[in-house]
Design a protein around this motif. Structure first.
Motif, PDB file in Angstrom:
ATOM      1  N   GLY A 279       0.831  -1.193   0.000  1.00 52.00           N
ATOM      2  CA  GLY A 279       0.000   0.000   0.000  1.00 52.00           C
ATOM      3  C   GLY A 279       0.865   1.242   0.000  1.00 52.00           C
ATOM      4  N   ASN A 280       0.266   2.339   0.363  1.00 51.94           N
ATOM      5  CA  ASN A 280       0.920   3.642   0.259  1.00 51.94           C
ATOM      6  C   ASN A 280       2.183   3.750   1.119  1.00 51.94           C
ATOM      7  N   LEU A 281       2.081   3.363   2.383  1.00 54.52           N
ATOM      8  CA  LEU A 281       3.214   3.495   3.286  1.00 54.52           C
ATOM      9  C   LEU A 281       4.382   2.621   2.852  1.00 54.52           C
ATOM     10  N   LEU A 282       4.083   1.372   2.530  1.00 55.95           N
ATOM     11  CA  LEU A 282       5.148   0.450   2.141  1.00 55.95           C
ATOM     12  C   LEU A 282       5.822   0.898   0.854  1.00 55.95           C
ATOM     13  N   ALA A 283       5.032   1.329  -0.119  1.00 61.21           N
ATOM     14  CA  ALA A 283       5.619   1.739  -1.394  1.00 61.21           C
ATOM     15  C   ALA A 283       6.571   2.917  -1.198  1.00 61.21           C
ATOM     16  N   ASP A 284       6.160   3.918  -0.425  1.00 58.53           N
ATOM     17  CA  ASP A 284       7.033   5.070  -0.185  1.00 58.53           C
ATOM     18  C   ASP A 284       8.304   4.641   0.547  1.00 58.53           C
ATOM     19  N   GLU A 285       8.143   3.781   1.540  1.00 60.68           N
ATOM     20  CA  GLU A 285       9.300   3.323   2.327  1.00 60.68           C
ATOM     21  C   GLU A 285      10.300   2.559   1.459  1.00 60.68           C
ATOM     22  N   ILE A 286       9.784   1.640   0.650  1.00 58.22           N
ATOM     23  CA  ILE A 286      10.648   0.806  -0.189  1.00 58.22           C
ATOM     24  C   ILE A 286      11.371   1.646  -1.232  1.00 58.22           C
TER      25      ILE A 286
ATOM     26  N   ARG B  10       9.705  15.926   0.544  1.00 58.27           N
ATOM     27  CA  ARG B  10       8.679  16.508  -0.329  1.00 58.27           C
ATOM     28  C   ARG B  10       7.392  15.711  -0.210  1.00 58.27           C
ATOM     29  N   ARG B  11       6.298  16.430  -0.359  1.00 57.68           N
ATOM     30  CA  ARG B  11       4.987  15.795  -0.419  1.00 57.68           C
ATOM     31  C   ARG B  11       4.381  16.075  -1.789  1.00 57.68           C
ATOM     32  N   SER B  12       3.815  15.046  -2.399  1.00 57.24           N
ATOM     33  CA  SER B  12       3.158  15.211  -3.693  1.00 57.24           C
ATOM     34  C   SER B  12       2.061  14.152  -3.787  1.00 57.24           C
ATOM     35  N   ARG B  13       1.463  14.045  -4.960  1.00 58.65           N
ATOM     36  CA  ARG B  13       0.454  13.009  -5.183  1.00 58.65           C
ATOM     37  C   ARG B  13       0.837  12.213  -6.425  1.00 58.65           C
ATOM     38  N   VAL B  14       0.765  10.909  -6.292  1.00 58.18           N
ATOM     39  CA  VAL B  14       1.015  10.000  -7.406  1.00 58.18           C
ATOM     40  C   VAL B  14      -0.206   9.106  -7.540  1.00 58.18           C
ATOM     41  N   ALA B  15      -0.852   9.185  -8.684  1.00 59.98           N
ATOM     42  CA  ALA B  15      -2.085   8.417  -8.925  1.00 59.98           C
ATOM     43  C   ALA B  15      -3.108   8.649  -7.813  1.00 59.98           C
ATOM     44  N   GLY B  16      -3.194   9.912  -7.345  1.00 60.73           N
ATOM     45  CA  GLY B  16      -4.180  10.265  -6.334  1.00 60.73           C
ATOM     46  C   GLY B  16      -3.775   9.932  -4.912  1.00 60.73           C
ATOM     47  N   ARG B  17      -2.592   9.367  -4.715  1.00 57.50           N
ATOM     48  CA  ARG B  17      -2.154   8.971  -3.381  1.00 57.50           C
ATOM     49  C   ARG B  17      -1.158   9.983  -2.822  1.00 57.50           C
ATOM     50  N   GLY B  18      -1.332  10.341  -1.554  1.00 53.35           N
ATOM     51  CA  GLY B  18      -0.349  11.176  -0.898  1.00 53.35           C
ATOM     52  C   GLY B  18       0.995  10.467  -0.855  1.00 53.35           C
ATOM     53  N   THR B  19       2.039  11.149  -1.317  1.00 52.00           N
ATOM     54  CA  THR B  19       3.346  10.524  -1.506  1.00 52.00           C
ATOM     55  C   THR B  19       4.421  11.382  -0.850  1.00 52.00           C
ATOM     56  N   VAL B  20       5.325  10.726  -0.121  1.00 54.10           N
ATOM     57  CA  VAL B  20       6.424  11.411   0.556  1.00 54.10           C
ATOM     58  C   VAL B  20       7.734  10.840   0.033  1.00 54.10           C
ATOM     59  N   TRP B  21       8.700  11.723  -0.262  1.00 56.68           N
ATOM     60  CA  TRP B  21       9.970  11.269  -0.824  1.00 56.68           C
ATOM     61  C   TRP B  21      11.053  12.306  -0.547  1.00 56.68           C
ATOM     62  N   CYS B  22      12.302  11.907  -0.708  1.00 53.88           N
ATOM     63  CA  CYS B  22      13.440  12.773  -0.463  1.00 53.88           C
ATOM     64  C   CYS B  22      14.110  13.134  -1.795  1.00 53.88           C
ATOM     65  N   PRO B  23      14.109  14.390  -2.162  1.00 54.62           N
ATOM     66  CA  PRO B  23      14.681  14.789  -3.463  1.00 54.62           C
ATOM     67  C   PRO B  23      16.193  14.562  -3.535  1.00 54.62           C
ATOM     68  N   ARG B  24      16.847  14.469  -2.374  1.00 51.12           N
ATOM     69  CA  ARG B  24      18.292  14.249  -2.392  1.00 51.12           C
ATOM     70  C   ARG B  24      18.640  12.758  -2.465  1.00 51.12           C
ATOM     71  N   CYS B  25      17.944  11.929  -1.675  1.00 45.01           N
ATOM     72  CA  CYS B  25      18.277  10.509  -1.605  1.00 45.01           C
ATOM     73  C   CYS B  25      17.649   9.710  -2.749  1.00 45.01           C
ATOM     74  N   GLN B  26      16.582  10.230  -3.323  1.00 50.96           N
ATOM     75  CA  GLN B  26      15.907   9.519  -4.393  1.00 50.96           C
ATOM     76  C   GLN B  26      16.185  10.252  -5.700  1.00 50.96           C
ATOM     77  N   LYS B  27      16.965   9.629  -6.539  1.00 50.07           N
ATOM     78  CA  LYS B  27      17.518  10.267  -7.732  1.00 50.07           C
ATOM     79  C   LYS B  27      16.422  10.749  -8.670  1.00 50.07           C
ATOM     80  N   ASP B  28      16.781  11.673  -9.539  1.00 45.96           N
ATOM     81  CA  ASP B  28      15.863  12.152 -10.575  1.00 45.96           C
ATOM     82  C   ASP B  28      15.707  11.069 -11.615  1.00 45.96           C
ATOM     83  N   GLY B  29      14.450  10.692 -11.907  1.00 48.66           N
ATOM     84  CA  GLY B  29      14.210   9.636 -12.888  1.00 48.66           C
ATOM     85  C   GLY B  29      13.749  10.207 -14.198  1.00 48.66           C
ATOM     86  N   SER B  30      13.009   9.372 -14.912  1.00 45.07           N
ATOM     87  CA  SER B  30      12.657   9.726 -16.300  1.00 45.07           C
ATOM     88  C   SER B  30      11.726  10.893 -16.293  1.00 45.07           C
TER      89      SER B  30
END
Length: 262
Positions: free
Chosen positions: A169-176, A242-262
């Motif tokens: 779910g949402n928490l696990l996906a963000d964590e992984i 950072r907080r954003s929404r992906v497919a309508g889900r509240g999403t939390v991520w780190c712009p420094r630790c999580q590289k810029d993708g496509s």
């Protein structure tokens, strides 16, 4: 929302509370959580039977009896708790299963977004779970990598799609994704083989820890432990999350630790 680790915890509750015990009474306090079965039919099918070894697939729990199988999904707020028949029911206790005379298994759910089904046989179980992908704890690396490489959606969307992979779910996906250093908006099909392997390894490790805890634990060293802070910072690098929404889900991520993708 209960995710795979929570439902695995509910499986253990069912096992410790009711496995091998005769179902003496089924008390449906709110038929609104029943799907495709009436309260009377549920009672007639289950009373007098014994709960056997329970199973879990993704977010679904299968309570076998050697005959019909009780199938449970916990939606946003569902729980399975073990109590005593003399304990007063709580407001959101929807269905009570008195087992062995001195224990009571309770399906508790505030919002009632999912609930209980009755499968008459194995083919009914298969029908109810039709469309579910492989369980996230059981999927092997090759199957996992193939699923990612063939889906063009954002990687978080793919990970939380139950038809692709059941249980996250949402928490696990963000964590992984945070642990794997991948942005949730990266396209799944654009990940390199090394990135897919890294993601699989972090998924396995995260799930093992979370299953042991019985939930996605809000530890200080986990992203989950900081996502609800007023000004959340990354537990790895200290930068602002950072907080954003992906497919309508509240999403939390780190712009420094999580590289810029496509």
């Amino acid at each position: 929302m209960p995710e795979l680790p929570d439902v695995e915890g509910f499986r253990k509750v069912l096992e410790s509370c009711a496995k091998g015990r005769v179902i003496r009474r089924v008390d449906v306090r709110d038929a609104g959580v029943l799907h495709g079965v009436s309260a009377r039919r549920l009672r007639d099918a289950l009373e007098g039977r014994r709960f056997t070894e329970p199973e879990r697939h993704g977010k679904w729990l299968l309570a076998h009896t050697g005959g019909p199988t009780l199938v449970l999904h916990f939606g946003m707020t569902g729980q399975l708790v073990c109590g005593h028949p003399d304990d007063a029911p709580e407001a959101h206790d929807r269905v009570l299963f008195t087992v062995g005379g001195d224990r009571q298994l309770r399906y508790r759910d505030q919002r009632k977004l999912q609930g209980l089904w009755l499968a008459d046989d194995d083919s009914d179980v298969v029908r109810l779970l039709d469309g579910q992908g492989p369980d996230a704890m059981a999927v092997d690396r090759a199957e996992f990598e193939d699923a990612l490489s063939t889906h063009r959606g954002r990687v978080k969307t793919v990970l939380t799609d139950q038809s692709v992979l059941a249980g996250l779910g949402n928490l696990l996906a963000d964590e992984i994704l945070w642990r794997a250093g991948l942005r949730p908006t990266d396209r799944a099909s654009d990940l390199t083989e090394a990135e897919r392997r890294r993601l699989y390894a972090h998924m396995r490790r995260t799930l093992r820890s979370a299953v042991t805890a019985g939930c996605v634990p809000p530890r200080d060293s986990w992203l989950t432990g900081h996502r609800d802070d007023p000004d959340p910072t990354c537990p790895r690098c200290g930068d602002s999350l950072r907080r954003s929404r992906v497919a309508g889900r509240g999403t939390v991520w780190c712009p420094r630790c999580q590289k810029d993708g496509s």
